[in-house]
Design a protein around this motif. Sequence first.
Motif, PDB file in Angstrom:
ATOM      1  N   ASP A 190     -45.378  -1.117 -43.584  1.00  0.00           N
ATOM      2  CA  ASP A 190     -44.212  -1.138 -42.578  1.00  0.00           C
ATOM      3  C   ASP A 190     -43.938   0.107 -41.475  1.00  0.00           C
ATOM      4  O   ASP A 190     -43.520  -0.040 -40.464  1.00  0.00           O
ATOM      5  N   ARG A 191     -44.038   1.195 -42.196  1.00  0.00           N
ATOM      6  CA  ARG A 191     -44.079   2.471 -41.287  1.00  0.00           C
ATOM      7  C   ARG A 191     -45.102   2.445 -40.280  1.00  0.00           C
ATOM      8  O   ARG A 191     -44.912   2.767 -39.111  1.00  0.00           O
ATOM      9  N   ARG A 193     -46.564  -0.296 -38.817  1.00  0.00           N
ATOM     10  CA  ARG A 193     -46.259  -1.179 -37.846  1.00  0.00           C
ATOM     11  C   ARG A 193     -45.325  -0.575 -36.987  1.00  0.00           C
ATOM     12  O   ARG A 193     -45.369  -1.040 -35.523  1.00  0.00           O
ATOM     13  N   ARG A 194     -44.337   0.149 -37.265  1.00  0.00           N
ATOM     14  CA  ARG A 194     -43.251   0.497 -36.464  1.00  0.00           C
ATOM     15  C   ARG A 194     -43.756   1.822 -35.595  1.00  0.00           C
ATOM     16  O   ARG A 194     -43.467   1.528 -34.325  1.00  0.00           O
ATOM     17  N   ALA A 195     -44.748   2.504 -36.219  1.00  0.00           N
ATOM     18  CA  ALA A 195     -45.086   3.731 -35.255  1.00  0.00           C
ATOM     19  C   ALA A 195     -46.201   3.221 -34.109  1.00  0.00           C
ATOM     20  O   ALA A 195     -46.140   3.470 -32.918  1.00  0.00           O
ATOM     21  N   SER A 197     -45.877   0.132 -32.872  1.00  0.00           N
ATOM     22  CA  SER A 197     -44.805  -0.687 -31.924  1.00  0.00           C
ATOM     23  C   SER A 197     -44.128   0.235 -31.163  1.00  0.00           C
ATOM     24  O   SER A 197     -43.937   0.230 -29.730  1.00  0.00           O
ATOM     25  N   SER A 198     -43.671   1.632 -31.796  1.00  0.00           N
ATOM     26  CA  SER A 198     -43.121   2.906 -31.055  1.00  0.00           C
ATOM     27  C   SER A 198     -44.025   3.190 -29.798  1.00  0.00           C
ATOM     28  O   SER A 198     -43.546   3.495 -28.663  1.00  0.00           O
ATOM     29  N   LYS A 199     -45.326   3.491 -30.101  1.00  0.00           N
ATOM     30  CA  LYS A 199     -46.418   3.934 -29.304  1.00  0.00           C
ATOM     31  C   LYS A 199     -46.530   2.916 -28.126  1.00  0.00           C
ATOM     32  O   LYS A 199     -46.468   3.585 -26.905  1.00  0.00           O
ATOM     33  N   ASP A 201     -44.085   0.796 -27.041  1.00  0.00           N
ATOM     34  CA  ASP A 201     -43.104   1.032 -25.887  1.00  0.00           C
ATOM     35  C   ASP A 201     -43.149   2.430 -25.001  1.00  0.00           C
ATOM     36  O   ASP A 201     -42.777   2.317 -23.982  1.00  0.00           O
TER      37      ASP A 201
END
Length: 253
Positions: A190-191, A193-195, A197-199, A201
């Motif tokens: 999950d972390r 995937r979030r990283a 996604s943030s990159k 953005d």
Amino acid sequence: MVDAHYAEEQTNEVEILQSIYPTELEILHTEVPQKFTISIDIEDDDEIRPCSLLLTVEYTETYPDALPLFEISLTPNTLPAPTDIEAELNDKDIYDLTDRLRELGEECLGMAMVFSMSTGLKEAATQRLVEKTAELVRAKEAKIQKEIEADQAKFIGTPVTRANFLEWKAKFELETKEHLSRLAGEAGEDRARRAVSSKKDEDKRLTGRQLFEQDRSLAQSDSTFIADGDVAVDASLFVQEDDGLSSDAESDE
């Protein structure tokens, strides 16, 4: 040709048997040596399932100094099918009963023996049915008791011993470790995937310079608003007005 002595003994016995079994005895061969059947009802109140046997007897030329020829058979009945605690005679039982009658006949050699054989057959068959019925009853009771114990065991549970406790503890610890490991793996995924996604953005977000370069109209925005009739404000006017207010206030005092 039957000797007169044997013929007389055989005839006398048949007459006695006819008086004892007026409806149960049937003569099949009237000439000496005679042949007949005796129907024997097997019943013992409500303890056994009733049945009927047919004893077929044929005199030999030297009877009663020799055993007669005989046969035991089951008589068909119209009773309902037996329950799980009602026993019936089978071929093995008939075989055993035949041996028993042979033993009784040998004990009675030299004398009339058919009556003893018929009564002995009834007693032996009744006893056999009582024994088989008791076996069925015991088997059913044992089955019921086993079912009761199984139901009770559901509420009692398994007694805890050191051995089964250690077995449970090892299994529990293993399952807990696997569960925590699985949760850690899911959290890591999950972390990640979030990283990602943030990159993405951040890559999509433009700087002020990039916005300016992409949209030249932004540079004309202020001049456009003034050209459309906006009024410029002279800040010195507000200073003078404030000074006038202060002078009036001092005069009043």
